[in-house]
Design a protein around this motif. Structure first.
Motif, short mmCIF file in Angstrom:
data_model
loop_
_atom_site.label_atom_id
_atom_site.label_comp_id
_atom_site.label_asym_id
_atom_site.label_seq_id
_atom_site.Cartn_x
_atom_site.Cartn_y
_atom_site.Cartn_z
N GLY A 49 0.80 -1.22 0.00
CA GLY A 49 0.00 0.00 0.00
C GLY A 49 0.83 1.27 0.00
O GLY A 49 1.98 1.28 0.43
N THR A 50 0.23 2.33 -0.46
CA THR A 50 0.85 3.64 -0.51
C THR A 50 0.73 4.33 0.85
O THR A 50 0.02 3.85 1.74
N GLU A 51 1.38 5.47 0.97
CA GLU A 51 1.26 6.23 2.21
C GLU A 51 -0.19 6.66 2.44
O GLU A 51 -0.70 6.56 3.56
N ASP A 52 -0.88 7.11 1.39
CA ASP A 52 -2.29 7.51 1.55
C ASP A 52 -3.14 6.32 2.01
O ASP A 52 -4.03 6.48 2.85
N GLU A 53 -2.87 5.13 1.47
CA GLU A 53 -3.62 3.95 1.90
C GLU A 53 -3.30 3.59 3.35
O GLU A 53 -4.20 3.22 4.12
N ALA A 54 -2.04 3.74 3.74
CA ALA A 54 -1.65 3.46 5.13
C ALA A 54 -2.30 4.47 6.09
O ALA A 54 -2.79 4.09 7.16
N ILE A 55 -2.31 5.74 5.70
CA ILE A 55 -2.97 6.76 6.53
C ILE A 55 -4.46 6.46 6.63
O ILE A 55 -5.06 6.54 7.71
N SER A 56 -5.06 6.07 5.52
CA SER A 56 -6.48 5.73 5.52
C SER A 56 -6.76 4.53 6.41
O SER A 56 -7.81 4.47 7.07
N PHE A 79 -5.09 15.65 5.80
CA PHE A 79 -4.48 14.58 5.01
C PHE A 79 -4.92 14.52 3.55
O PHE A 79 -4.38 13.71 2.80
N GLY A 80 -5.89 15.34 3.17
CA GLY A 80 -6.22 15.44 1.76
C GLY A 80 -7.42 14.62 1.29
O GLY A 80 -7.94 13.77 2.01
N GLU A 81 -7.81 14.91 0.07
CA GLU A 81 -9.01 14.33 -0.54
C GLU A 81 -8.88 12.83 -0.76
O GLU A 81 -9.84 12.08 -0.57
N SER A 82 -7.71 12.37 -1.18
CA SER A 82 -7.52 10.94 -1.44
C SER A 82 -7.78 10.12 -0.17
O SER A 82 -8.48 9.10 -0.22
N VAL A 83 -7.25 10.58 0.94
CA VAL A 83 -7.45 9.86 2.22
C VAL A 83 -8.93 9.89 2.61
O VAL A 83 -9.49 8.86 2.99
N VAL A 84 -9.57 11.03 2.48
CA VAL A 84 -11.00 11.12 2.82
C VAL A 84 -11.82 10.17 1.96
O VAL A 84 -12.73 9.49 2.46
#
Length: 192
Positions: A49-56, A79-84
């Motif tokens: 997973g990517t950082e955004d996926e890990a944050i999610s 954390f931005g739109e991708s995470v949301v």
């Protein structure tokens, strides 16, 4: 497989998730809820997973369990739109009281089936960890486990079987295989 580079954003998300869930425990035992979030995050990272996926993964239950729309907006700003979008895709319900169990699960299944691969990855990691935990708890507590859950064995097996049907269409073969083993073990345990 490339590993995600984790930056200060991940560290901030880790602290934020801990603070959001600091007073929450798992349904069974007095286990700090952050243990689940860390386990799901580890599964996501180990699957590439990517950082955004890990944050999610760290935040996947935040909107549902810790503040609804207000928390969603904080996540968007931090954390931005991708995470949301990933967190939203993994959220069953943000209303309280929650809708009836079956209605919620049917909606979640439909949502996951058409979701992005990022949502499916975080969802699969979440349900794999939940399934592992349920299996272990059932082995320890036997039928006493069901006093902690709103439904029984048949409904639980239906939900896990339905999830498996969706997940096996994803590219996360290692996680899917482990999820399949957990589901098969739950079937064996419940039907013995």
């Amino acid at each position: 497989m490339k590993s995600a580079k984790l930056t200060e954003r991940f560290e901030q998300a880790l602290v934020y998730a801990h603070r959001l869930h600091i007073n929450q425990t798992r349904k069974v035992g007095n286990i700090p809820y952050i243990s689940h979030l860390l386990s799901v995050t580890a599964l996501v990272l180990e699957a590439g997973g990517t950082e955004d996926e890990a944050i999610s993964a760290l935040l996947h239950d935040s909107v549902e369990d810790q503040g609804g729309e207000k928390t969603r907006e904080e996540i968007r700003q931090r954390f931005g739109e991708s995470v949301v979008n990933i967190v939203d895709g993994c959220t069953e319900s943000e209303t309280y009281p929650k809708p009836p169990w079956k209605e919620r699960k049917l909606r979640y299944l439909a949502q996951i089936e058409t979701a992005s691969s990022s949502v499916q990855l975080v969802s699969l990691a979440d349900k794999l960890h939940n399934g592992r935990s349920l299996l272990w708890e059932c082995q320890q507590l036997g039928d006493e486990i069901w006093k902690f859950f709103p439904v029984g064995k048949a409904e639980t097996l239906w939900f896990y079987d339905s999830l498996l049907q969706i997940y096996q269409k994803t590219p996360y073969l290692k996680l899917v295989e482990e999820f399949r083993q957990v589901v098969n073990s739950l079937h064996s345990l419940f039907l013995s």
